[in-house]
Design a protein around this motif. Structure first.
Motif, short mmCIF file in Angstrom:
data_model
loop_
_atom_site.label_atom_id
_atom_site.label_comp_id
_atom_site.label_asym_id
_atom_site.label_seq_id
_atom_site.Cartn_x
_atom_site.Cartn_y
_atom_site.Cartn_z
N SER A 96 0.83 -1.19 0.00
CA SER A 96 0.00 0.00 0.00
C SER A 96 0.87 1.24 0.00
O SER A 96 1.93 1.27 0.62
N ASP A 102 -7.02 2.11 4.87
CA ASP A 102 -7.29 0.79 4.29
C ASP A 102 -6.94 0.70 2.81
O ASP A 102 -7.47 -0.16 2.10
N ARG A 104 -4.96 -0.33 -0.47
CA ARG A 104 -4.11 -1.43 -0.89
C ARG A 104 -3.82 -1.27 -2.39
O ARG A 104 -4.69 -0.84 -3.15
#
Length: 185
Positions: A96, A102, A104
């Motif tokens: 990431s 969150d 990726r």
């Protein structure tokens, strides 16, 4: 995306300021997979004087990290720790840019174990989309990666020099025109 790039550029400016103040050369962090598809930010993570990973695909970077954690190079005796130098959590966590919560890389790219063989075929072997499809890759994915490879050339032209470890590195071995709408046949 604009805000994410600003965050990367703020880090780049901060690190370059530290380089100027303390006299150390800033090394860029982009690898060949990221540079191939434009997943590097000009004046952000591309800031620096030398690119140690420029010709290493992401999967190679992980392989090198695992190898170094298991071995102490004979040339490096007495330099650095005797044991692992890369925290395992860095090697095993999903890749990431960490520019949003969150996030990726595989949200917008194929996983690197799929992406890197496609890139290798397009770059090192100079294969066409159809030839890679014959090897079992999805045509839409390969065509999309090929397009990203072409449109990221302007970024690669602005990247610092780096080590050459492969058959074709960007720059001397492989260059694409940057002109509008150029396309090979």
């Amino acid at each position: 995306l604009t805000e994410e790039n600003i965050q990367s550029r703020i880090r780049g400016v901060t690190l370059m300021a530290m380089s100027n103040k303390f006299g150390h050369m800033l090394l860029t962090t982009g690898n060949k997979s990221e540079m191939s598809v434009g997943y590097a930010t000009i004046y952000g993570d591309m800031a620096g004087g030398y690119s140690v990973l420029k010709d290493a695909y992401k999967t190679t970077v992980f392989d090198l990290s695992r190898w170094r954690n298991a071995h102490v190079p004979s040339l490096g005796l007495g330099i650095g720790p005797d044991g692992p130098v890369m925290p395992e959590r860095i090697i095993t966590k999903p890749p990431s840019a960490e520019l949003r919560a969150d996030q990726r890389d595989d949200d917008s790219l194929p996983p690197y174990d799929v992406l890197d063989p496609i890139l290798y075929g397009l770059i090192e072997e100079e294969l066409s989309v159809d030839q890679l499809v014959e090897r079992g890759f999805d045509k839409d994915i390969v065509a999309r990666i090929e397009r990203l490879l072409y449109i990221a050339e302007y970024k690669r032209r602005q990247s610092p020099p780096g080590v050459k470890i492969g058959i074709r590195n960007f720059g001397r071995d492989r260059r694409y025109p940057i002109t509008n709408a150029f396309r090979t046949i």
